[in-house]
Motif scaffolding. Structure first.
Motif, PDB file in Angstrom:
ATOM      1  N   UNK A 178       0.815  -1.207   0.000  1.00 33.95           N
ATOM      2  CA  UNK A 178       0.000   0.000   0.000  1.00 33.95           C
ATOM      3  C   UNK A 178       0.853   1.264   0.000  1.00 33.95           C
ATOM      4  N   UNK A 179       2.165   1.109   0.106  1.00 32.12           N
ATOM      5  CA  UNK A 179       3.076   2.255   0.083  1.00 32.12           C
ATOM      6  C   UNK A 179       3.667   2.498  -1.305  1.00 32.12           C
ATOM      7  N   UNK A 180       3.402   1.612  -2.244  1.00 33.64           N
ATOM      8  CA  UNK A 180       4.009   1.731  -3.570  1.00 33.64           C
ATOM      9  C   UNK A 180       3.641   3.047  -4.257  1.00 33.64           C
ATOM     10  N   UNK A 181       2.416   3.488  -4.116  1.00 32.90           N
ATOM     11  CA  UNK A 181       2.007   4.744  -4.749  1.00 32.90           C
ATOM     12  C   UNK A 181       2.810   5.917  -4.233  1.00 32.90           C
ATOM     13  N   UNK A 182       2.923   6.017  -2.922  1.00 32.35           N
ATOM     14  CA  UNK A 182       3.686   7.103  -2.320  1.00 32.35           C
ATOM     15  C   UNK A 182       5.154   7.031  -2.745  1.00 32.35           C
ATOM     16  N   UNK A 183       5.704   5.834  -2.738  1.00 34.88           N
ATOM     17  CA  UNK A 183       7.114   5.672  -3.114  1.00 34.88           C
ATOM     18  C   UNK A 183       7.346   6.104  -4.560  1.00 34.88           C
ATOM     19  N   UNK A 184       6.486   5.678  -5.473  1.00 28.03           N
ATOM     20  CA  UNK A 184       6.688   6.027  -6.874  1.00 28.03           C
ATOM     21  C   UNK A 184       6.407   7.507  -7.130  1.00 28.03           C
ATOM     22  N   UNK A 185       5.520   8.105  -6.365  1.00 30.39           N
ATOM     23  CA  UNK A 185       5.323   9.553  -6.480  1.00 30.39           C
ATOM     24  C   UNK A 185       6.606  10.268  -6.079  1.00 30.39           C
ATOM     25  N   UNK A 186       7.209   9.855  -4.966  1.00 30.28           N
ATOM     26  CA  UNK A 186       8.502  10.444  -4.558  1.00 30.28           C
ATOM     27  C   UNK A 186       9.544  10.260  -5.654  1.00 30.28           C
ATOM     28  N   UNK A 187       9.597   9.076  -6.228  1.00 28.88           N
ATOM     29  CA  UNK A 187      10.598   8.787  -7.263  1.00 28.88           C
ATOM     30  C   UNK A 187      10.414   9.705  -8.469  1.00 28.88           C
ATOM     31  N   UNK A 188       9.181   9.858  -8.911  1.00 27.29           N
ATOM     32  CA  UNK A 188       8.904  10.711 -10.075  1.00 27.29           C
ATOM     33  C   UNK A 188       9.269  12.168  -9.769  1.00 27.29           C
ATOM     34  N   UNK A 189       9.125  12.547  -8.518  1.00 30.47           N
ATOM     35  CA  UNK A 189       9.464  13.915  -8.110  1.00 30.47           C
ATOM     36  C   UNK A 189      10.966  14.094  -7.888  1.00 30.47           C
ATOM     37  N   UNK A 190      11.743  13.039  -8.128  1.00 33.92           N
ATOM     38  CA  UNK A 190      13.194  13.116  -7.977  1.00 33.92           C
ATOM     39  C   UNK A 190      13.682  12.882  -6.561  1.00 33.92           C
ATOM     40  N   UNK A 191      12.802  12.449  -5.681  1.00 37.25           N
ATOM     41  CA  UNK A 191      13.161  12.186  -4.277  1.00 37.25           C
ATOM     42  C   UNK A 191      13.438  10.694  -4.102  1.00 37.25           C
ATOM     43  N   UNK A 192      14.477  10.206  -4.781  1.00 35.02           N
ATOM     44  CA  UNK A 192      14.757   8.774  -4.795  1.00 35.02           C
ATOM     45  C   UNK A 192      15.092   8.234  -3.414  1.00 35.02           C
ATOM     46  N   UNK A 193      15.854   8.975  -2.643  1.00 36.34           N
ATOM     47  CA  UNK A 193      16.202   8.518  -1.300  1.00 36.34           C
ATOM     48  C   UNK A 193      14.947   8.348  -0.449  1.00 36.34           C
ATOM     49  N   UNK A 194      14.044   9.298  -0.525  1.00 33.65           N
ATOM     50  CA  UNK A 194      12.779   9.211   0.227  1.00 33.65           C
ATOM     51  C   UNK A 194      11.951   8.036  -0.260  1.00 33.65           C
ATOM     52  N   UNK A 195      11.901   7.836  -1.566  1.00 26.09           N
ATOM     53  CA  UNK A 195      11.155   6.701  -2.128  1.00 26.09           C
ATOM     54  C   UNK A 195      11.714   5.384  -1.600  1.00 26.09           C
ATOM     55  N   UNK A 196      13.029   5.257  -1.604  1.00 25.32           N
ATOM     56  CA  UNK A 196      13.646   4.016  -1.109  1.00 25.32           C
ATOM     57  C   UNK A 196      13.411   3.843   0.383  1.00 25.32           C
ATOM     58  N   UNK A 197      13.428   4.932   1.150  1.00 32.46           N
ATOM     59  CA  UNK A 197      13.146   4.832   2.589  1.00 32.46           C
ATOM     60  C   UNK A 197      11.739   4.288   2.831  1.00 32.46           C
ATOM     61  N   UNK A 198      10.771   4.804   2.077  1.00 33.98           N
ATOM     62  CA  UNK A 198       9.387   4.322   2.203  1.00 33.98           C
ATOM     63  C   UNK A 198       9.343   2.822   1.917  1.00 33.98           C
ATOM     64  N   UNK A 199      10.019   2.410   0.855  1.00 34.91           N
ATOM     65  CA  UNK A 199      10.013   0.993   0.472  1.00 34.91           C
ATOM     66  C   UNK A 199      10.767   0.120   1.461  1.00 34.91           C
ATOM     67  N   UNK A 200      11.892   0.600   1.979  1.00 33.19           N
ATOM     68  CA  UNK A 200      12.634  -0.172   2.987  1.00 33.19           C
ATOM     69  C   UNK A 200      11.767  -0.402   4.229  1.00 33.19           C
ATOM     70  N   UNK A 201      11.096   0.641   4.698  1.00 35.54           N
ATOM     71  CA  UNK A 201      10.221   0.494   5.869  1.00 35.54           C
ATOM     72  C   UNK A 201       9.095  -0.491   5.598  1.00 35.54           C
ATOM     73  N   UNK A 202       8.518  -0.404   4.412  1.00 39.70           N
ATOM     74  CA  UNK A 202       7.436  -1.318   4.052  1.00 39.70           C
ATOM     75  C   UNK A 202       7.939  -2.751   3.932  1.00 39.70           C
ATOM     76  N   UNK A 203       9.127  -2.930   3.350  1.00 33.61           N
ATOM     77  CA  UNK A 203       9.704  -4.271   3.235  1.00 33.61           C
ATOM     78  C   UNK A 203      10.003  -4.855   4.612  1.00 33.61           C
ATOM     79  N   UNK A 204      10.456  -4.010   5.531  1.00 36.36           N
ATOM     80  CA  UNK A 204      10.691  -4.475   6.907  1.00 36.36           C
ATOM     81  C   UNK A 204       9.383  -4.937   7.541  1.00 36.36           C
ATOM     82  N   UNK A 205       8.301  -4.187   7.323  1.00 34.81           N
ATOM     83  CA  UNK A 205       6.990  -4.580   7.849  1.00 34.81           C
ATOM     84  C   UNK A 205       6.545  -5.909   7.237  1.00 34.81           C
ATOM     85  N   UNK A 206       6.727  -6.041   5.930  1.00 35.53           N
ATOM     86  CA  UNK A 206       6.335  -7.282   5.253  1.00 35.53           C
ATOM     87  C   UNK A 206       7.132  -8.462   5.804  1.00 35.53           C
ATOM     88  N   UNK A 207       8.399  -8.260   6.013  1.00 35.03           N
ATOM     89  CA  UNK A 207       9.241  -9.338   6.555  1.00 35.03           C
ATOM     90  C   UNK A 207       8.781  -9.721   7.960  1.00 35.03           C
TER      91      UNK A 207
END
Length: 163
Positions: A68-97
């Motif tokens: 459910x965080x993929x939308x927010x992450x890809x919005x950050x990525x498109x806006x050039x905020x790659x580090x923020x996008x990866x942080x969102x995904x890392x946190x989500x991956x930790x939750x999934x794990x």
């Protein structure tokens, strides 16, 4: 995931409309996140941003953890905020794990690799590939390794395998 965000956007819009109509709040967040990702990827960042409040009003569904965080992450990525996008995904991956949602973790880690940090996820993806049946997870692990190694030949092999 197949590189067709315009048609995916139509499917997500239809799914979100049905979920809203039937007050199926457990899935609405996932569909709205998909809409955000598709809008962002097609250059419609205004629409993507306008959907963020709706995304936040729905609690996580409890299944497909983190996706459910993929939308927010890809919005950050498109806006050039790659580090923020990866942080969102890392946190989500930790939750999934933590919650045992292995396939969600694989998807989220793959997007981290696609967004420029393959070296941080390649070992975990390779480990997860030994726990999963089917070729998709193995191909995702190979993709992360090829990205980390900057190996065009292996990237092409992965592209064919995904196809």
């Amino acid at each position: 995931m197949a590189g067709h965000p315009s048609s995916a956007r139509r499917w997500y819009a239809e799914a979100a409309a049905i979920a809203r109509t039937h007050q199926h709040t457990r899935t609405t967040r996932l569909y709205v996140s998909g809409l955000i990702a598709c809008a962002a990827l097609t250059g419609d960042t205004d629409t993507a941003e306008s959907l963020l409040p709706e995304l936040e009003q729905h609690a996580p569904s409890g299944f497909m953890a983190g996706e459910e965080t993929l939308g927010t992450a890809w919005l950050h990525a498109v806006q050039g905020k790659l580090s923020r996008a990866r942080d969102v995904l890392h946190n989500a991956a930790d939750d999934a794990r933590r919650t045992g949602h292995t396939l969600s973790e694989v998807l989220l880690l793959t997007d981290i690799a696609r967004l420029g940090d393959a070296s941080s996820v390649q070992r975990r993806l390779t480990e997860l590939a030994t726990q999963c049946d089917g070729a998709l997870t193995h191909t995702r692990a190979r993709l992360a390794t090829a990205l980390a190694d900057n190996d065009p030949g292996r990237l092409m092999e992965c592209s064919h395998a995904f196809q």
